[in-house]
Design a protein around this motif. Structure first.
Motif, short mmCIF file in Angstrom:
data_model
loop_
_atom_site.label_atom_id
_atom_site.label_comp_id
_atom_site.label_asym_id
_atom_site.label_seq_id
_atom_site.Cartn_x
_atom_site.Cartn_y
_atom_site.Cartn_z
N ALA A 37 0.75 -1.16 -0.07
CA ALA A 37 0.05 0.01 -0.17
C ALA A 37 0.74 1.23 -0.01
O ALA A 37 2.06 1.05 0.16
N THR A 38 0.11 2.41 -0.08
CA THR A 38 0.96 3.56 -0.17
C THR A 38 0.27 4.45 1.04
O THR A 38 -1.00 4.62 0.88
N HIS A 45 5.98 3.96 0.43
CA HIS A 45 5.28 2.69 0.33
C HIS A 45 5.40 1.59 1.55
O HIS A 45 6.55 1.75 2.19
#
Length: 82
Positions: A37-38, A45
């Motif tokens: 995910a970011t 990240h």
């Protein structure tokens, strides 16, 4: 993410991290999935470990290179024998 300096910066380290989760080496309970995910705040990240309720139970920062090149490893798991 408790340690800002504990960043996964290569695919071998990512694979070790994923294997340790899969083998129960981190002592996590009710692991249901792993994803990348970011962070919405700063764009960094990370790789995230989720429980059965999709609650985040562990996360580690990853570099841009690991984010771009490690997606299949996270998606499909390690090809190594345990």
């Amino acid at each position: 993410m408790t340690n800002e300096h504990d960043v996964i910066d290569n695919l071998e380290e990512l694979e070790r991290f994923l294997l340790s989760i899969e083998n129960g080496g981190l002592g996590l309970k009710d692991v249901a999935g792993v994803g990348m995910a970011t962070n919405n705040t700063d764009g960094r990240h990370f790789v995230a470990v989720f429980d059965n309720n999709q609650k985040l139970i562990l996360a580690r920062w990853i570099t841009q290179d690991v984010y771009e090149n490690g997606k299949d490893l996270v998606r499909n798991g390690s090809q190594r024998k345990h």
